[in-house]
Design a protein around this motif. Structure first.
Motif, PDB file in Angstrom:
ATOM      1  N   LYS A   3      72.550  28.261 102.801  1.00 63.94           N
ATOM      2  CA  LYS A   3      72.184  29.611 103.256  1.00 63.94           C
ATOM      3  C   LYS A   3      73.417  30.508 103.224  1.00 63.94           C
ATOM      4  O   LYS A   3      74.509  30.101 103.606  1.00 63.94           O
ATOM      5  CB  LYS A   3      71.658  29.499 104.685  1.00 63.94           C
ATOM      6  N   THR A   4      73.245  31.725 102.720  1.00 63.86           N
ATOM      7  CA  THR A   4      74.369  32.656 102.720  1.00 63.86           C
ATOM      8  C   THR A   4      74.024  33.899 103.539  1.00 63.86           C
ATOM      9  O   THR A   4      72.854  34.285 103.623  1.00 63.86           O
ATOM     10  CB  THR A   4      74.781  33.054 101.289  1.00 63.86           C
ATOM     11  N   PHE A   5      75.056  34.477 104.130  1.00 68.01           N
ATOM     12  CA  PHE A   5      74.885  35.702 104.911  1.00 68.01           C
ATOM     13  C   PHE A   5      75.498  36.900 104.182  1.00 68.01           C
ATOM     14  O   PHE A   5      75.608  37.971 104.738  1.00 68.01           O
ATOM     15  CB  PHE A   5      75.508  35.520 106.296  1.00 68.01           C
ATOM     16  N   MET A   6      75.903  36.679 102.934  1.00 71.48           N
ATOM     17  CA  MET A   6      76.502  37.756 102.140  1.00 71.48           C
ATOM     18  C   MET A   6      75.395  38.721 101.680  1.00 71.48           C
ATOM     19  O   MET A   6      74.222  38.373 101.705  1.00 71.48           O
ATOM     20  CB  MET A   6      77.245  37.164 100.934  1.00 71.48           C
ATOM     21  N   THR A 111      73.886  39.806 114.626  1.00 70.22           N
ATOM     22  CA  THR A 111      74.000  38.342 114.544  1.00 70.22           C
ATOM     23  C   THR A 111      74.175  37.902 113.093  1.00 70.22           C
ATOM     24  O   THR A 111      75.026  37.073 112.776  1.00 70.22           O
ATOM     25  CB  THR A 111      72.734  37.696 115.146  1.00 70.22           C
ATOM     26  N   HIS A 112      73.380  38.511 112.222  1.00 69.88           N
ATOM     27  CA  HIS A 112      73.437  38.164 110.795  1.00 69.88           C
ATOM     28  C   HIS A 112      74.817  38.459 110.209  1.00 69.88           C
ATOM     29  O   HIS A 112      75.426  37.621 109.553  1.00 69.88           O
ATOM     30  CB  HIS A 112      72.361  38.938 110.031  1.00 69.88           C
ATOM     31  N   PHE A 113      75.327  39.689 110.474  1.00 65.75           N
ATOM     32  CA  PHE A 113      76.603  39.979 109.819  1.00 65.75           C
ATOM     33  C   PHE A 113      77.776  39.326 110.553  1.00 65.75           C
ATOM     34  O   PHE A 113      78.853  39.170 109.980  1.00 65.75           O
ATOM     35  CB  PHE A 113      76.799  41.468 109.515  1.00 65.75           C
ATOM     36  N   PHE A 114      77.577  38.915 111.799  1.00 66.21           N
ATOM     37  CA  PHE A 114      78.644  38.136 112.449  1.00 66.21           C
ATOM     38  C   PHE A 114      78.705  36.742 111.836  1.00 66.21           C
ATOM     39  O   PHE A 114      79.785  36.174 111.633  1.00 66.21           O
ATOM     40  CB  PHE A 114      78.464  38.055 113.967  1.00 66.21           C
ATOM     41  N   ALA A 115      77.542  36.189 111.498  1.00 64.11           N
ATOM     42  CA  ALA A 115      77.529  34.897 110.798  1.00 64.11           C
ATOM     43  C   ALA A 115      78.282  35.033 109.475  1.00 64.11           C
ATOM     44  O   ALA A 115      78.977  34.111 109.033  1.00 64.11           O
ATOM     45  CB  ALA A 115      76.088  34.452 110.560  1.00 64.11           C
ATOM     46  N   ARG A 116      78.164  36.195 108.857  1.00 59.61           N
ATOM     47  CA  ARG A 116      78.889  36.462 107.611  1.00 59.61           C
ATOM     48  C   ARG A 116      80.407  36.339 107.823  1.00 59.61           C
ATOM     49  O   ARG A 116      81.119  35.884 106.933  1.00 59.61           O
ATOM     50  CB  ARG A 116      78.529  37.868 107.111  1.00 59.61           C
ATOM     51  N   CYS A 117      80.899  36.753 109.002  1.00 60.38           N
ATOM     52  CA  CYS A 117      82.342  36.623 109.294  1.00 60.38           C
ATOM     53  C   CYS A 117      82.775  35.166 109.174  1.00 60.38           C
ATOM     54  O   CYS A 117      83.810  34.858 108.593  1.00 60.38           O
ATOM     55  CB  CYS A 117      82.670  37.107 110.704  1.00 60.38           C
ATOM     56  N   TYR A 118      81.992  34.275 109.768  1.00 62.09           N
ATOM     57  CA  TYR A 118      82.350  32.856 109.721  1.00 62.09           C
ATOM     58  C   TYR A 118      82.306  32.333 108.283  1.00 62.09           C
ATOM     59  O   TYR A 118      83.129  31.541 107.868  1.00 62.09           O
ATOM     60  CB  TYR A 118      81.421  32.034 110.626  1.00 62.09           C
ATOM     61  N   GLU A 119      81.303  32.814 107.533  1.00 67.60           N
ATOM     62  CA  GLU A 119      81.201  32.407 106.132  1.00 67.60           C
ATOM     63  C   GLU A 119      82.412  32.923 105.351  1.00 67.60           C
ATOM     64  O   GLU A 119      83.012  32.199 104.554  1.00 67.60           O
ATOM     65  CB  GLU A 119      79.890  32.948 105.531  1.00 67.60           C
ATOM     66  N   MET A 146      76.319  34.326 119.172  1.00 71.07           N
ATOM     67  CA  MET A 146      75.051  34.380 118.433  1.00 71.07           C
ATOM     68  C   MET A 146      75.298  34.224 116.937  1.00 71.07           C
ATOM     69  O   MET A 146      74.538  33.554 116.237  1.00 71.07           O
ATOM     70  CB  MET A 146      74.297  35.666 118.761  1.00 71.07           C
ATOM     71  N   GLY A 147      76.376  34.844 116.450  1.00 70.30           N
ATOM     72  CA  GLY A 147      76.737  34.707 115.032  1.00 70.30           C
ATOM     73  C   GLY A 147      77.059  33.267 114.689  1.00 70.30           C
ATOM     74  O   GLY A 147      76.643  32.749 113.651  1.00 70.30           O
ATOM     75  N   CYS A 148      77.790  32.611 115.590  1.00 66.14           N
ATOM     76  CA  CYS A 148      78.194  31.215 115.390  1.00 66.14           C
ATOM     77  C   CYS A 148      76.964  30.305 115.319  1.00 66.14           C
ATOM     78  O   CYS A 148      76.861  29.436 114.458  1.00 66.14           O
ATOM     79  CB  CYS A 148      79.116  30.798 116.533  1.00 66.14           C
ATOM     80  N   GLU A 149      76.032  30.529 116.237  1.00 65.84           N
ATOM     81  CA  GLU A 149      74.823  29.689 116.266  1.00 65.84           C
ATOM     82  C   GLU A 149      73.953  29.933 115.035  1.00 65.84           C
ATOM     83  O   GLU A 149      73.429  28.991 114.447  1.00 65.84           O
ATOM     84  CB  GLU A 149      74.050  29.955 117.563  1.00 65.84           C
ATOM     85  N   ALA A 150      73.821  31.212 114.635  1.00 66.60           N
ATOM     86  CA  ALA A 150      73.037  31.525 113.432  1.00 66.60           C
ATOM     87  C   ALA A 150      73.700  30.887 112.211  1.00 66.60           C
ATOM     88  O   ALA A 150      73.030  30.384 111.306  1.00 66.60           O
ATOM     89  CB  ALA A 150      72.922  33.032 113.242  1.00 66.60           C
ATOM     90  N   PHE A 151      75.018  30.886 112.206  1.00 69.99           N
ATOM     91  CA  PHE A 151      75.766  30.296 111.096  1.00 69.99           C
ATOM     92  C   PHE A 151      75.596  28.782 111.074  1.00 69.99           C
ATOM     93  O   PHE A 151      75.596  28.161 110.012  1.00 69.99           O
ATOM     94  CB  PHE A 151      77.247  30.665 111.246  1.00 69.99           C
ATOM     95  N   GLY A 152      75.444  28.204 112.246  1.00 72.37           N
ATOM     96  CA  GLY A 152      75.178  26.762 112.318  1.00 72.37           C
ATOM     97  C   GLY A 152      76.363  25.929 112.769  1.00 72.37           C
ATOM     98  O   GLY A 152      76.306  24.707 112.778  1.00 72.37           O
TER      99      GLY A 152
END
Ligand code: ZN
Length: 431
Positions: A3-6, A111-119, A146-152
């Motif tokens: 899964k990508t958040f880009m 949440t979505h774009f914070f997950a992108r930070c981790y990616e 929330m970003g961290c959890e969405a990222f997994g």
């Protein structure tokens, strides 16, 4: 494919088409949803359908901190209250606080774009992320989480401060990445070193946010903790909060989420665009925000765009680190100085520590004088002061074109804080 958040867009042209479509939506949404925005646009002689190209952005009126303060407690709200699911606020005295309302979509987008930070930072679902920032109404640790959890990845919601507990978590949970302010990062690094824990921890990456940090400070943190990589996360309450961009592993600037907001860099005095690559004020226009959309919001933060393409190949454009606030700009002997420039000048000098202060004063002759208080690096002999002082003076003169007096201090003697360190002391009005 994992899964990508880009962004879904693959080319700059697709990104611009997306921006235009969403800009039209934002203008119509704010006009119809907020009487304050409607009045602003009516006063400017604009109608909600007047956006035909991205260039039309410059005809839109600006929004400022004053608009947010005047509308206290729920300024520029553009949806009915039934759609608001959360608020955050900036700290400050009543009436000066900025309160921002979020809809469920706003939270989901954040949440979505914070997950992108981790990616972007190259983390994976195997990572264990210690979130050592504040949680609550003034701060947005919850968005890191929330970003961290969405990222997994695994979130360790440690909160700020409490070095004992932080160190214990680093050892017991084998944290691989930590999120904190730069000042907190330095305190942790020094603590880990003092306690001799370096060989018992597994920390590889650090993301720092919310304040300017010098290259020297980063280098010190990195060396003490033996980190593989450090990242910068920008963020302000008005624009969701933290997580609105991140530098990639090439560290050529901060990729910002141009699918969620448009960034203009304008001269703070004339409000015209500065030539690409020059320092100016960041002005943001949101593209997806429902609760409190921003139209040409003057952030007062100074930075510059980084031209060209990043080696990572991302279509997401880049801006430099935050170089200061347009309000903090020091006018010293008719030269505009941003504290970030002093950081930069000091960062190339061997033998000095990461902490410094800029002190401005006025002498009896009516002239302004600048003194830089700088710490020696750990273990550096005071006997080298005159040589070091000379180097600092020379670098400041060369890069900023002003003369400064230099005072050197023992390593560790300038104040540190877990939050933001004050660096500019302007005593000119008291002289
Ligand atoms: Zn990149």
């Amino acid at each position: 494919m994992p899964k990508t958040f880009m962004p879904e867009m693959k080319t700059v042209e697709e990104l611009r088409n997306h921006q235009l479509k969403k800009l039209k939506w934002t203008v119509a949404h704010s006009y119809n949803g907020s009487s304050a925005y409607k009045k602003k646009m009516d006063d400017a002689g604009l109608q909600s359908g007047d956006i035909h190209s991205l260039d039309d952005l410059r005809h839109l009126p600006f929004t400022t901190a004053t608009d947010l303060q005047e509308g206290y407690p729920f300024p520029l709200l553009s949806v009915p209250f039934s759609k608001v699911v959360r608020i955050h606020a900036s700290s400050g005295t009543t009436g000066k606080r900025k309160v921002l309302c979020y809809t469920q979509k706003d939270i989901d987008d954040w949440t979505h774009f914070f997950a992108r930070c981790y990616e972007m930072a190259g983390l994976t679902s195997e990572d264990r992320i210690q979130i050592a920032v504040g949680y609550g109404v003034w701060t947005a640790g919850i968005s890191f989480q929330m970003g961290c959890e969405a990222f997994g990845a695994m979130a360790i919601p440690a909160g700020p401060g409490n070095l004992d507990m932080q160190c214990q978590f680093l050892v017991d949970f084998q944290t691989t990445a930590i999120m904190c302010t730069a000042s907190m990062g330095l305190l942790m690094a020094e603590e880990v070193n003092k306690r001799g824990l370096k060989d018992r921890i597994n920390l590889k990456k650090m993301t720092i946010g919310s304040e300017r940090s010098s290259d020297a400070m980063r280098k010190r943190i990195r060396d003490l903790l033996d980190l593989d990589d450090m990242f910068d996360v920008p963020g302000m309450t008005e624009l969701y909060g933290p997580g609105t961009g991140l530098d990639c592993i090439y560290h050529t600037g901060i990729h910002y989420w141009a699918d969620y907001y448009i960034l203009e860099i304008l001269d703070p005095n004339t409000l015209d665009p500065v030539p690409e690559g020059e320092i100016g004020e960041m002005v943001v226009t949101t593209l997806e925000k429902e609760g409190v959309p921003l139209i040409r919001y003057r952030t007062r933060d100074l930075t510059k765009m980084i031209p060209g393409q990043c080696p990572c190949g991302s279509i997401l454009p880049r801006h430099d680190r935050i170089l200061g606030r347009s309000d903090d700009m020091i006018i010293f002997r008719a030269v505009n100085i941003y504290p970030g420039q002093v950081d930069h000048a000091l960062s190339g000098i061997e033998g000095i520590g990461s902490e410094y202060q800029i002190v401005l004063g006025r002498k009896n002759d009516g002239k302004d004088y600048m003194t830089l208080k700088v710490e020696r690096a750990q273990g550096v002999d005071p006997g080298q002061d005159s040589e070091l002082g000379g180097k600092i003076k020379g670098e400041i003169k060369k890069q900023i074109m002003v003369s400064a007096d230099v005072e050197l201090f023992e390593y560790g003697s300038l104040p540190r804080s877990e939050r933001k360190s004050k660096r500019v002391f302007d005593n000119r009005d008291n002289c």
